[in-house]
Design an enzyme around this catalytic site. Structure first.
Site, PDB file in Angstrom:
ATOM      1  N   ALA A  12       0.804  -1.225   0.000  1.00  0.00           N
ATOM      2  CA  ALA A  12       0.000   0.000   0.000  1.00  0.00           C
ATOM      3  C   ALA A  12       0.834   1.271   0.000  1.00  0.00           C
ATOM      4  CB  ALA A  12      -0.936   0.008   1.211  1.00  0.00           C
ATOM      5  N   ASP A  13       2.089   1.189   0.425  1.00  0.00           N
ATOM      6  CA  ASP A  13       2.928   2.387   0.507  1.00  0.00           C
ATOM      7  C   ASP A  13       4.323   2.091  -0.026  1.00  0.00           C
ATOM      8  OD1 ASP A  13       3.590   5.007   1.038  1.00  0.00           O
ATOM      9  OD2 ASP A  13       3.927   4.708   3.175  1.00  0.00           O
ATOM     10  N   LEU A  14       4.371   1.694  -1.291  1.00  0.00           N
ATOM     11  CA  LEU A  14       5.658   1.378  -1.915  1.00  0.00           C
ATOM     12  C   LEU A  14       6.379   2.685  -2.237  1.00  0.00           C
ATOM     13  CD1 LEU A  14       7.459  -0.911  -2.956  1.00  0.00           C
ATOM     14  CD2 LEU A  14       6.347  -0.669  -5.185  1.00  0.00           C
TER      15      LEU A  14
END
Length: 251
Positions: A180-182
């Protein structure tokens, strides 16, 4: 390139256990933590017991812990955006398995058990009150390692390393795992330039679609944003070309 891909050394299996702790519940790996103690998720108690090391670097904040011969990372979950002004660290919900720390612990345990390059989960904690909960997560520290952002402030990376980062992301995508937060802070490289992904909050399995491309676009935007505001940052479109080559982009 394979030698640059991180992975779990599964000499011992994760043994999950759930107990009551400090008015809440803890899900932990009993092969690493034999008996949870009161104050395990309290900074003052950890400092008194000389377990607290330096703060972590990152938007969410946290601490490195030393527990015997092990080093861990402790993160307290906080909201972002406008909602953080009202509910800084409170989330709606009652069911333990649906809480953010529980879900991330379960996901990491599954990925680590399959030798994916992720930190080994140690413990997830949830305290509930009036339909809301607060939560924490402890994982093993990947050390010595630095995040991609910090490394690029010092020197450029080789084309082989960029390709290895791309191959690492592709491995997760091929397994249907959405991060979700690459971004550049959630990609770690150890002293042998092996690649790991961290911070899987709100991440998990997804079916096919366009999310893989959006994931990559998000990663590229994070690198460009840092480059824009950092005087010395060794990233350009050529570097990302080698990332895409390692990923095997077909779009």
């Amino acid at each position: 390139m394979q030698m640059l891909l991180g992975g779990a050394d599964n000499g011992s299996n994760i043994v999950p256990r759930i107990e009551r702790l400090d008015g809440g519940y803890i899900l932990y790996d009993s092969s690493l933590l034999a008996k949870p103690f009161s104050g395990l998720f309290n900074a003052a108690t950890l400092a008194e017991r000389a377990l607290l090391m330096e703060p972590t670097v990152g938007r969410g904040g946290g601490y490195f812990l030393r527990f015997g011969s092990q080093e861990w990372v402790w993160r307290h979950y906080r909201r972002g955006g406008v909602m953080a002004r009202v509910f800084e660290d409170e989330f709606a919900g009652w069911r333990l398995e649906h809480t953010r720390s529980w879900k991330e612990w379960r996901l990491l345990a599954d990925l680590y058990g399959r030798s994916f390059p992720v930190p080994r989960p140690v413990a997830a904690f949830v305290s509930r009150k009036f339909g809301y909960y607060r939560c924490d997560l402890i994982t093993q520290r990947i050390a010595p390692a630095q995040n991609l952002s910090a490394l690029l402030e010092k020197s450029p990376l080789s084309t082989e390393v960029w390709a290895a980062i791309g191959a690492c992301v592709r491995r997760f995508h091929d397994a249907g795992i959405y991060h979700a937060d690459l971004n550049a802070n959630n990609v770690l490289l150890d002293d042998e330039m092996r690649v790991y992904l961290i911070d899987f909050d709100r991440s998990g399995p997804r079916r096919g679609g366009i999310w893989q491309r959006k994931n990559i676009d998000r990663f590229q935007r994070s690198l460009r944003k840092i480059a824009k505001f950092t005087p010395s940052f060794y990233f350009d479109d050529d570097a990302f070309h080698y990332f895409l080559a390692g990923y095997g982009a077909d779009f």
